[in-house]
Write an enzyme that holds these catalytic residues in place. Structure first.
Site, short mmCIF file in Angstrom:
data_model
loop_
_atom_site.label_atom_id
_atom_site.label_comp_id
_atom_site.label_asym_id
_atom_site.label_seq_id
_atom_site.Cartn_x
_atom_site.Cartn_y
_atom_site.Cartn_z
N GLU A 79 0.85 -1.20 0.00
CA GLU A 79 0.00 0.00 0.00
C GLU A 79 0.87 1.23 0.00
OE1 GLU A 79 -2.14 3.37 1.99
OE2 GLU A 79 -0.24 2.44 2.48
N CYS A 111 -4.67 -3.51 1.51
CA CYS A 111 -4.04 -4.63 2.23
C CYS A 111 -4.16 -5.96 1.48
CB CYS A 111 -4.65 -4.76 3.63
SG CYS A 111 -4.65 -3.22 4.53
N THR A 152 -3.26 2.08 15.21
CA THR A 152 -3.24 0.92 14.30
C THR A 152 -2.15 1.08 13.23
OG1 THR A 152 -4.96 1.84 12.84
CG2 THR A 152 -5.70 0.50 14.67
N HIS A 233 -6.95 -10.99 8.20
CA HIS A 233 -6.22 -9.74 8.05
C HIS A 233 -6.40 -9.00 9.38
CE1 HIS A 233 -4.86 -5.84 7.06
NE2 HIS A 233 -6.07 -5.30 7.10
N LYS A 242 -13.65 -9.83 16.22
CA LYS A 242 -15.02 -9.40 15.95
C LYS A 242 -15.60 -10.20 14.78
CE LYS A 242 -14.60 -4.58 17.37
NZ LYS A 242 -15.11 -3.24 17.18
N SER A 308 -9.14 -2.72 1.66
CA SER A 308 -10.14 -1.65 1.61
C SER A 308 -10.33 -1.16 0.17
CB SER A 308 -9.69 -0.48 2.48
OG SER A 308 -9.76 -0.85 3.83
N1 CAA Z 1 -10.96 0.03 28.15
C1 CAA Z 1 -11.21 -1.01 27.32
N2 CAA Z 1 -11.75 -0.86 26.07
C2 CAA Z 1 -12.03 0.38 25.67
C3 CAA Z 1 -11.77 1.51 26.48
C4 CAA Z 1 -11.22 1.29 27.77
N3 CAA Z 1 -10.95 2.31 28.59
N4 CAA Z 1 -12.14 2.61 25.78
C5 CAA Z 1 -12.60 2.17 24.59
N5 CAA Z 1 -12.53 0.83 24.52
C6 CAA Z 1 -12.89 -0.02 23.40
C7 CAA Z 1 -14.18 0.40 22.70
O1 CAA Z 1 -15.32 -0.09 23.36
C8 CAA Z 1 -13.95 -0.24 21.34
O2 CAA Z 1 -14.21 -1.62 21.39
P1 CAA Z 1 -15.38 -2.24 20.48
O3 CAA Z 1 -15.08 -1.81 19.08
O4 CAA Z 1 -15.22 -3.70 20.70
O5 CAA Z 1 -16.62 -1.66 21.00
C9 CAA Z 1 -12.46 -0.10 21.12
O6 CAA Z 1 -11.89 0.12 22.41
C10 CAA Z 1 -12.08 1.06 20.22
O7 CAA Z 1 -12.71 2.19 20.73
P2 CAA Z 1 -13.32 3.28 19.74
O8 CAA Z 1 -14.17 2.63 18.72
O9 CAA Z 1 -13.92 4.35 20.58
O10 CAA Z 1 -11.97 3.79 19.08
P3 CAA Z 1 -11.72 4.89 18.02
O11 CAA Z 1 -12.93 5.72 17.78
O12 CAA Z 1 -10.50 5.60 18.49
O13 CAA Z 1 -11.43 4.10 16.65
C11 CAA Z 1 -10.61 2.59 15.04
C12 CAA Z 1 -10.91 2.82 16.53
C13 CAA Z 1 -11.86 2.84 14.19
C14 CAA Z 1 -10.13 1.16 14.83
C15 CAA Z 1 -9.48 3.58 14.62
O14 CAA Z 1 -8.30 3.26 15.30
C16 CAA Z 1 -9.20 3.58 13.13
O15 CAA Z 1 -9.83 4.32 12.37
N6 CAA Z 1 -8.21 2.72 12.66
C17 CAA Z 1 -7.86 2.66 11.26
C18 CAA Z 1 -8.90 1.93 10.42
C19 CAA Z 1 -8.93 0.44 10.64
O16 CAA Z 1 -8.01 -0.17 11.14
N7 CAA Z 1 -10.03 -0.19 10.20
C20 CAA Z 1 -10.16 -1.63 10.28
C21 CAA Z 1 -11.01 -2.20 9.16
S1 CAA Z 1 -10.39 -1.68 7.57
C22 CAA Z 1 -9.06 -2.70 7.25
O17 CAA Z 1 -8.92 -3.73 7.85
C23 CAA Z 1 -8.06 -2.27 6.23
C24 CAA Z 1 -6.87 -1.75 6.93
O18 CAA Z 1 -5.96 -2.50 7.25
C25 CAA Z 1 -6.85 -0.34 7.24
#
Ligand code: CAA
Length: 388
Positions: A79, A111, A152, A233, A242, A308
């Site tokens: 990528e 990816c 991430t 992945h 999940k 993606s």
């Molecule tokens: N203790 C324990 N867990 C906690 C917590 C705490 N204090 N606070 C939050 N959490 C949990 C939340 O409940 C959540 O878990 P669930 O999803 O199981 O409910 C988790 O931590 C993450 O919390 P948020 O959703 O609030 O986190 P965020 O808004 O900061 O976003 C994310 C997380 C969307 C993954 C972000 O990091 C992101 O955008 N990452 C890049 C995109 C990505 O990786 N996407 C994956 C699918 S796409 C793909 O696979 C292609 C690729 O490689 C990019």
């Protein structure tokens, strides 16, 4: 004729950040990073490592002289390519000393590039069973400092030798794949950082998994009971869990426990490296092979690849008798052990330091990087490498 993965090698750069420390500096609860996201450490590439040097370092773990003479297809999935025209595979081909009568190319699809490469290599070996193909996934995941995606990020490469009569995994069954044009994660050529709709990307990942899993079962008359492990992945280790959780109810309790135990073994390396995009699925596969005490020859492993944009693919293979002898677990323990933990401030300084884009010269001091292949500098827009 059986075709599959004959060798697999992995490389990650010599620096990392502790996710607890990153959470503290960002003002977040560390459990969000280590439990909610499921990451403990994040690999950080120094300036002396880029996608080419990492790819070569991964391949050097596995290639012997005989392989270099037999490889006539070199595919680099990435990528994070740094050139819109010249392929990273040509540098890698040269650095590894592969015989010149080879096709070399770079594949881009977020990816998914290494999986596309593997499927292409499979067709090539079916036509030329006496040849070998080298497929490498190599990436530096960059979302930007203090962004939602920062937790991430990661960096590393996985190299695989694809051949007839493979000694690790023999592909079987019809793969299932699907394409839908969506905007979940993308990176315009003018941006060094990925753009992402985080929540939507999570939803789409799961939707694509369910679609190809159902397609795969229908095409091959399989059920979850036929699987001994499932690899995903892994943009972060919670993501695959999940997806797996969506289908676990299709199996009885004993099988569910078996698949969950295998899943835990499959995330150990990724948890300490982060997202390496094209290589993430294969790093998870390697982690499973090296860390599961339950796997046996003949076990069927399912692999879910997601790129993606988006393409999803589910394919499977069975473990070959003697596969453990093809692994090099002690080397990876050393690789992790020998990494240096850096502070968040040091990570931020490295992250903000980039190569000149105006054609000027920069010589890179790689004296602290003991990797076999390093980027030594850039001059007139040309990158130079050295092999130690
Ligand atoms: N203790 C324990 N867990 C906690 C917590 C705490 N204090 N606070 C939050 N959490 C949990 C939340 O409940 C959540 O878990 P669930 O999803 O199981 O409910 C988790 O931590 C993450 O919390 P948020 O959703 O609030 O986190 P965020 O808004 O900061 O976003 C994310 C997380 C969307 C993954 C972000 O990091 C992101 O955008 N990452 C890049 C995109 C990505 O990786 N996407 C994956 C699918 S796409 C793909 O696979 C292609 C690729 O490689 C990019």
């Amino acid at each position: 004729m059986k075709i599959g993965i004959d060798k697999i090698g992995f490389y990650t750069p010599p620096l990392y950040v502790d996710m607890n420390e990153l959470a503290e500096v960002r003002g977040d609860d560390p459990a969000k990073y280590t439990v909610g996201i499921g990451q403990s450490q994040m690999a950080v590439p120094p300036l002396s490592q880029d996608i080419v040097s990492m790819a070569a370092n991964a391949a050097l773990q596995i290639l012997e002289e005989e392989d270099k003479q037999k490889i006539d297809l070199v595919i680099v999935g990435t990528e994070s390519g740094f050139d819109a025209s010249k392929s990273a595979a040509t540098y890698v081909h040269q650095l590894l000393g592969i015989q010149p009568g080879a096709r070399s190319m770079e594949i881009k699809h977020a990816c998914y590039g290494a999986t596309a490469g593997i499927q292409m290599a499979k067709g090539h070996i079916a036509l030329h069973p006496d040849r070998k193909a080298l497929v490498i996934g190599t990436d530096i995941a960059r979302y930007g400092l203090a962004t939602g995606g920062e937790v991430t990020q990661g960096a590393g490469a996985v190299a695989m030798l694809i051949s007839a009569d493979p000694r690790i995994l023999a592909f079987e069954d019809e793969p299932a794949y699907v394409t839908h044009d969506i905007m979940d994660f993308w990176r315009p050529v003018y941006s060094p950082y990925a753009m992402v709709d985080g929540k939507y990307s999570n939803e789409q990942y799961i939707a694509f998994f369910q679609e190809v899993w159902n397609l795969y079962k229908g095409k091959n008359q399989r059920t979850l009971a036929d699987m001994d492990a499932m690899c995903f992945h892994l943009p972060y280790t919670k993501m695959g869990k999940k997806a797996l959780s969506q289908v676990l109810a299709e199996a009885d309790e004993e099988k569910q426990a078996e698949l969950l135990a295998a899943y835990e073994a499959s995330i150990l390396y990724n948890r300490n490296v982060g997202n390496i995009y094209t290589g993430s699925l294969y790093l998870s596969f390697l982690s499973l092979l090296e860390n599961s005490t339950e796997l046996a020859e003949g076990d069927r492993i399912g692999l879910f690849s997601y790129g993606s944009g988006a393409v999803g693919e589910f394919f499977a293979g069975t473990l070959v008798a003697g596969y453990r002898e093809q692994l090099a677990s002690a080397d990876y323990a050393d690789m992790f052990e020998n990494r240096r933990k850096i502070s968040v401030a040091e990570y931020e300084a490295i992250f903000s330091h980039s190569l000149p884009e105006d054609g000027s010269e920069l010589a890179i001091d790689g004296s602290e990087d003991s990797s076999a292949v390093c980027l030594s500098g850039i001059n007139t827009h040309k990158r130079h490498y050295f092999v130690k």
